[in-house]
Design a protein around this motif. Structure first.
Motif, PDB file in Angstrom:
ATOM      1  N   ILE A   8       0.827  -1.107   0.036  1.00 53.95           N
ATOM      2  CA  ILE A   8      -0.010  -0.043  -0.033  1.00 53.95           C
ATOM      3  C   ILE A   8       0.826   1.327   0.155  1.00 53.95           C
ATOM      4  N   PHE A  10       1.534   5.005   0.560  1.00 48.16           N
ATOM      5  CA  PHE A  10       0.752   5.916   1.543  1.00 48.16           C
ATOM      6  C   PHE A  10       1.714   7.156   1.896  1.00 48.16           C
ATOM      7  N   LEU A  20      -6.672   3.351   1.221  1.00 46.13           N
ATOM      8  CA  LEU A  20      -6.214   2.413   2.435  1.00 46.13           C
ATOM      9  C   LEU A  20      -7.567   2.008   2.790  1.00 46.13           C
ATOM     10  N   ALA A  32      -0.500  -6.468   5.011  1.00 43.42           N
ATOM     11  CA  ALA A  32      -0.153  -5.151   4.544  1.00 43.42           C
ATOM     12  C   ALA A  32       1.069  -4.816   4.509  1.00 43.42           C
ATOM     13  N   VAL A  34       2.620  -1.315   4.327  1.00 45.99           N
ATOM     14  CA  VAL A  34       2.348   0.212   4.112  1.00 45.99           C
ATOM     15  C   VAL A  34       3.247   1.055   3.964  1.00 45.99           C
ATOM     16  N   GLY A  84      -0.001   4.913   8.652  1.00 42.69           N
ATOM     17  CA  GLY A  84      -0.750   4.285   7.870  1.00 42.69           C
ATOM     18  C   GLY A  84      -0.836   2.737   8.263  1.00 42.69           C
ATOM     19  N   ALA A  85       0.179   1.982   8.849  1.00 41.03           N
ATOM     20  CA  ALA A  85      -0.144   0.848   9.240  1.00 41.03           C
ATOM     21  C   ALA A  85      -1.268   0.897  10.260  1.00 41.03           C
ATOM     22  N   ALA A  88      -4.091   0.673   8.460  1.00 38.44           N
ATOM     23  CA  ALA A  88      -4.729  -0.418   7.713  1.00 38.44           C
ATOM     24  C   ALA A  88      -5.151  -1.468   8.707  1.00 38.44           C
ATOM     25  N   ALA A  96      -0.450  -5.408   9.478  1.00 40.68           N
ATOM     26  CA  ALA A  96       0.062  -4.413   8.753  1.00 40.68           C
ATOM     27  C   ALA A  96       1.166  -3.556   9.435  1.00 40.68           C
ATOM     28  N   GLY A  98       4.435  -0.664   8.947  1.00 42.39           N
ATOM     29  CA  GLY A  98       4.808   0.500   8.056  1.00 42.39           C
ATOM     30  C   GLY A  98       6.391   0.477   7.934  1.00 42.39           C
TER      31      GLY A  98
END
Length: 160
Positions: A8, A10, A20, A32, A34, A84-85, A88, A96, A98
Protein backbone atom coordinates in the motif's frame (compact mmCIF):
# COMPACT_ATOMS: atom_id res chain seq x y z
CA UNK A 1 -5.07 -16.75 0.22
CA UNK A 2 -1.50 -15.55 -0.23
CA UNK A 3 0.56 -14.89 2.87
CA UNK A 4 2.54 -12.26 0.96
CA UNK A 5 1.58 -8.70 1.90
CA UNK A 6 -0.36 -6.31 -0.28
CA UNK A 7 1.80 -3.23 -0.91
CA UNK A 8 0.00 0.00 0.00
CA UNK A 9 1.58 3.25 -1.15
CA UNK A 10 0.84 5.76 1.60
CA UNK A 11 1.91 9.40 1.68
CA UNK A 12 -0.48 10.52 4.42
CA UNK A 13 -2.70 12.47 2.03
CA UNK A 14 -6.51 12.22 2.07
CA UNK A 15 -6.29 10.29 -1.22
CA UNK A 16 -3.91 7.74 0.35
CA UNK A 17 -6.12 7.36 3.43
CA UNK A 18 -9.17 6.84 1.24
CA UNK A 19 -7.33 4.22 -0.82
CA UNK A 20 -6.27 2.38 2.30
CA UNK A 21 -9.76 2.34 3.81
CA UNK A 22 -11.58 1.52 0.56
CA UNK A 23 -9.18 -1.28 -0.40
CA UNK A 24 -9.66 -2.90 3.00
CA UNK A 25 -13.21 -3.81 2.00
CA UNK A 26 -11.75 -5.85 -0.89
CA UNK A 27 -8.63 -7.11 0.82
CA UNK A 28 -9.61 -7.55 4.49
CA UNK A 29 -7.72 -10.45 5.99
CA UNK A 30 -4.63 -9.91 3.84
CA UNK A 31 -1.35 -8.79 5.32
CA UNK A 32 -0.26 -5.27 4.34
CA UNK A 33 3.05 -3.52 3.91
CA UNK A 34 2.26 0.19 4.14
CA UNK A 35 5.02 2.02 2.29
CA UNK A 36 5.92 5.69 2.50
CA UNK A 37 8.44 6.62 -0.17
CA UNK A 38 10.67 9.60 0.50
CA UNK A 39 13.24 11.27 -1.71
CA UNK A 40 16.68 11.05 -0.15
CA UNK A 41 18.94 13.98 -0.99
CA UNK A 42 16.10 16.01 -2.45
CA UNK A 43 16.87 19.17 -0.46
CA UNK A 44 20.51 19.01 -1.46
CA UNK A 45 19.54 18.51 -5.09
CA UNK A 46 17.07 21.41 -5.14
CA UNK A 47 19.31 23.94 -3.44
CA UNK A 48 22.36 23.20 -5.57
CA UNK A 49 20.62 23.38 -8.96
CA UNK A 50 21.09 26.54 -10.99
CA UNK A 51 17.90 28.49 -11.50
CA UNK A 52 16.94 28.07 -15.15
CA UNK A 53 16.74 31.25 -17.17
CA UNK A 54 18.19 33.48 -14.45
CA UNK A 55 21.87 32.71 -15.01
CA UNK A 56 22.33 32.53 -11.27
CA UNK A 57 24.80 30.14 -9.70
CA UNK A 58 23.51 27.35 -7.48
CA UNK A 59 22.93 28.11 -3.82
CA UNK A 60 25.68 26.97 -1.48
CA UNK A 61 24.37 24.50 1.09
CA UNK A 62 26.10 23.37 4.23
CA UNK A 63 26.41 19.58 3.93
CA UNK A 64 25.61 19.12 7.62
CA UNK A 65 22.33 21.00 7.14
CA UNK A 66 21.48 18.83 4.14
CA UNK A 67 22.13 15.64 6.11
CA UNK A 68 20.04 16.89 9.03
CA UNK A 69 17.20 17.81 6.65
CA UNK A 70 17.39 14.34 5.07
CA UNK A 71 17.22 12.71 8.49
CA UNK A 72 14.17 14.81 9.33
CA UNK A 73 12.48 13.77 6.07
CA UNK A 74 13.24 10.13 6.90
CA UNK A 75 11.79 10.50 10.42
CA UNK A 76 8.66 12.11 8.96
CA UNK A 77 8.35 9.25 6.45
CA UNK A 78 8.65 6.67 9.25
CA UNK A 79 5.90 8.42 11.24
CA UNK A 80 3.66 8.54 8.17
CA UNK A 81 4.25 4.83 7.44
CA UNK A 82 3.50 3.87 11.07
CA UNK A 83 0.28 5.92 10.99
CA UNK A 84 -0.70 4.21 7.74
CA UNK A 85 -0.06 0.78 9.26
CA UNK A 86 -2.27 1.66 12.23
CA UNK A 87 -5.04 2.82 9.88
CA UNK A 88 -4.67 -0.37 7.83
CA UNK A 89 -5.11 -2.58 10.91
CA UNK A 90 -8.14 -0.54 11.99
CA UNK A 91 -9.61 -0.85 8.49
CA UNK A 92 -9.39 -4.64 8.51
CA UNK A 93 -6.02 -5.71 7.18
CA UNK A 94 -4.87 -8.74 9.15
CA UNK A 95 -1.36 -7.58 9.87
CA UNK A 96 0.08 -4.27 8.72
CA UNK A 97 3.64 -3.06 8.94
CA UNK A 98 4.79 0.47 8.09
CA UNK A 99 7.95 0.95 6.05
CA UNK A 100 9.71 4.17 4.99
CA UNK A 101 11.83 3.69 1.89
CA UNK A 102 14.07 6.08 -0.02
CA UNK A 103 12.98 6.13 -3.63
CA UNK A 104 14.82 4.24 -6.35
CA UNK A 105 13.98 6.35 -9.39
CA UNK A 106 10.31 7.13 -8.87
CA UNK A 107 7.65 6.23 -6.34
CA UNK A 108 6.19 3.75 -8.85
CA UNK A 109 9.58 2.06 -9.39
CA UNK A 110 10.05 1.73 -5.64
CA UNK A 111 6.59 0.21 -5.10
CA UNK A 112 7.08 -2.20 -8.00
CA UNK A 113 10.47 -3.29 -6.64
CA UNK A 114 9.01 -3.91 -3.19
CA UNK A 115 6.07 -5.83 -4.66
CA UNK A 116 8.51 -8.07 -6.54
CA UNK A 117 10.76 -8.59 -3.50
CA UNK A 118 7.81 -9.52 -1.28
CA UNK A 119 5.97 -11.55 -3.97
CA UNK A 120 3.01 -9.30 -3.33
CA UNK A 121 -0.37 -10.21 -4.81
CA UNK A 122 -1.09 -6.53 -5.57
CA UNK A 123 -0.45 -2.84 -5.01
CA UNK A 124 -2.85 -0.19 -3.67
CA UNK A 125 -2.50 3.57 -4.22
CA UNK A 126 -4.67 6.63 -4.08
CA UNK A 127 -5.11 8.87 -7.10
CA UNK A 128 -4.58 12.53 -6.34
CA UNK A 129 -6.72 13.65 -9.24
CA UNK A 130 -4.07 15.47 -11.25
CA UNK A 131 -5.28 17.01 -14.46
CA UNK A 132 -4.07 15.58 -17.75
CA UNK A 133 -1.52 18.38 -18.23
CA UNK A 134 -0.03 17.69 -14.80
CA UNK A 135 0.18 13.98 -15.56
CA UNK A 136 1.92 14.75 -18.85
CA UNK A 137 4.47 17.01 -17.17
CA UNK A 138 4.91 15.30 -13.82
CA UNK A 139 4.09 11.68 -14.54
CA UNK A 140 1.55 9.67 -12.68
CA UNK A 141 2.40 7.04 -10.10
CA UNK A 142 -0.89 5.22 -10.54
CA UNK A 143 -0.59 5.30 -14.34
CA UNK A 144 2.96 3.91 -14.20
CA UNK A 145 1.88 1.18 -11.79
CA UNK A 146 -1.04 0.12 -13.95
CA UNK A 147 1.19 -0.22 -17.00
CA UNK A 148 4.31 -1.71 -15.43
CA UNK A 149 3.56 -3.46 -12.12
CA UNK A 150 2.99 -6.93 -13.55
CA UNK A 151 0.37 -7.62 -10.87
CA UNK A 152 -3.06 -6.25 -9.94
CA UNK A 153 -3.12 -2.59 -8.97
CA UNK A 154 -5.99 -1.00 -7.06
CA UNK A 155 -6.25 2.75 -7.64
CA UNK A 156 -8.78 4.59 -5.50
CA UNK A 157 -9.80 8.02 -6.68
CA UNK A 158 -9.79 10.95 -4.30
CA UNK A 159 -13.18 11.98 -2.96
CA UNK A 160 -14.99 14.46 -5.22
Amino acid sequence: MSTAPVIIGFDGSPAAERALRQSATLLAGHRALVVTVWEAGRLFEITTMPIAGLDMPPTVLDIRSAIEADLQLYENAKRTARRGATLARQAGFEDAIGLAVADDLTVADTLIRLAQEHHSPGIVVGAHGHRKLSELLLGSTSNALIHRAGRPVVVVRAAS
